[in-house]
Scaffold this active site. Sequence first.
Site, PDB file in Angstrom:
ATOM      1  CB  ILE A 232      -0.986   0.280   1.341  1.00 33.97           C
ATOM      2  CG1 ILE A 232      -1.447   0.643   1.292  1.00 33.97           C
ATOM      3  CG2 ILE A 232      -0.331   0.047   2.291  1.00 33.97           C
ATOM      4  CD1 ILE A 232      -3.405   1.379   1.981  1.00 33.97           C
ATOM      5  CE  LYS A 272      -2.542   4.126   4.486  1.00 33.65           C
ATOM      6  NZ  LYS A 272      -3.270   4.493   6.123  1.00 33.65           N
TER       7      LYS A 272
HETATM    8  C1  LIG Z   1      -0.529  -1.741   6.100  1.00 34.22           C
HETATM    9  C2  LIG Z   1      -1.465  -1.422   5.734  1.00 34.22           C
HETATM   10  N1  LIG Z   1      -2.791  -2.106   5.334  1.00 34.22           N
HETATM   11  C3  LIG Z   1      -4.038  -1.736   4.874  1.00 34.22           C
HETATM   12  C4  LIG Z   1      -4.010  -0.395   5.231  1.00 34.22           C
HETATM   13  C5  LIG Z   1      -5.828   0.045   4.991  1.00 34.22           C
HETATM   14  O1  LIG Z   1      -5.998   0.556   3.853  1.00 34.22           O
HETATM   15  P1  LIG Z   1      -7.277   0.575   3.457  1.00 34.22           P
HETATM   16  O2  LIG Z   1      -7.423   2.189   4.069  1.00 34.22           O
HETATM   17  O3  LIG Z   1      -7.007   1.195   1.308  1.00 34.22           O
HETATM   18  O4  LIG Z   1      -8.536   0.679   3.931  1.00 34.22           O
HETATM   19  C6  LIG Z   1      -2.913   1.063   6.377  1.00 34.22           C
HETATM   20  C7  LIG Z   1      -3.749   1.594   6.103  1.00 34.22           C
HETATM   21  O5  LIG Z   1      -3.213   1.875   7.559  1.00 34.22           O
HETATM   22  C8  LIG Z   1      -2.086  -0.280   6.139  1.00 34.22           C
HETATM   23  O6  LIG Z   1      -1.629   0.441   6.630  1.00 34.22           O
END
Ligand SMILES: Cc1ncc(COP(=O)(O)O)c(C=O)c1O
Length: 474
Positions: A232, A272
């Site tokens: 991400i 992000k």
């Molecule tokens: C490593 C990781 N995975 C998943 C997520 C969740 O992201 P999303 O907003 O796309 O659901 C985050 C959010 O902080 C994250 O840091």
Amino acid sequence: MRMLSTKATCNSHGQDSSYFLGWQEYEKNPYDESGNSKGIIQMGLAENQLSFDLLESWLAKNPDAAGFKRAGEFIFRELALFQDYHGLPDFKKALVEFMAETRGNKVTFNPNHLVLTAGATSANETLMFCLAEAGEAFLLPTPYYPGFDRDLKWRTGVEIVPIHCTSSNDFQITESALEEAYQEAHKRNLRVKGVLVTNPSNPLGTTMSRSELNLLINFITAKSIHLISDEIYSGTVFGSPGFVSVMEVLKDRNCDNTQVWNRVHIVYSLSKDLGLPGFRVGAIYSNDEMVVAAATKMSSFGLVSSQTQYLLSALLSDKKFTKNYLTENQKRLNQRHKMLVMGLQKAGISCLKSNAGLFCWVDMRHLLRSNTFDAEMELWKKIVYDVGLNISPGHSCHCAEPGWFRMCFANMSEKTLNLAMQRLKAFVVESTAKINNQSNYHHSSKNSKRKSIPKWVFRLSSRDCDRDRESDER
Ligand SMILES: Cc1ncc(COP(=O)(O)O)c(C=O)c1O
């Protein structure tokens, strides 16, 4: 008779973790420069607000994209009716090209292997449903993103077994740590289905080295298990070494179309890299057709709206925009990261050297009363309530060592970050003075309790603090 299901009433969601509790405290008393200048500053939220102006100026120049129009023609009805869970082909193409761009175009992605989900949250859970049964386990290196307890375990019944990483080697994954976690799962009678890593890491803010990635590939090959790489933050890398995706390492090892190729799955999201967590745009990329087919069917439970897909396909297809955005955003993140590191330094606090993400992994072990998680909680409460900063304690990330904290730097203005650093420094100075006074009192009363005074007091002498104050005033 129970009126609600076990799932609805169990507490394995993890919302009582200090990670989420800190958010609640912030909500009760949020800092606002003009309205609530004594409020809590939110440093526990990994949001990127540094490049909104770039997105906004693109929107201003491209009004059709957000205005339900194509070449000036209204397409409201088309978008309102579109409901195919395979996603808009144009958007999937633009998204895989963007994913390739953030990886320096060293790998390419086939849009047919991509499944759209409502954020990475949904992508990770969907992969759990596809790859494991309730009661089976995934191994995760610690410290890990606190949301994983909810995303991977809560509704699926899958278990997480920690791979304990420590500060002795900057929290890198080792062969012995992997093997120990695997054996630990066996002791607990849990069948291991895979390893899940975040690369770049949340909360460490570091990218994985090729040797770590090779180690992981060797491990999952030997154990015949899956690897999920949550990438991400792949476009949120602002320093060297650059980001290397596991897909690139697989290619270099000529693993295409081997069994291990089918067992590596990537999670991505625009929350992000584009700073759009509210848009809920995520994806699973897998080389396994069965996983793609199953995840596509499951994606019905968390689709991305066609309006969002339409807007973002126009934005991401604008290659001039994406190139400029990625470069400029990285430059801004780099500056911000430096500001935080320097601010911490002035307060006598160091952090793990990092090159990615929206946070730093901060070492406050010297500020603990004792080397325990109770002492970490005590310090955390002081920082939230007395200092007015919501940060995430290492315990909420399942860190094996007390005294580490995650601090976010991209969800606020420069001015607010400076204020946060001033508050933190004042806290350290004040605590130092208090304990020095106590120490003097005890010393003069021939009842010195020097042993009970934390080590940091002696490291950050009041002379250091005076020197910092002078340099701040300059
Ligand atoms: C490593 C990781 N995975 C998943 C997520 C969740 O992201 P999303 O907003 O796309 O659901 C985050 C959010 O902080 C994250 O840091």
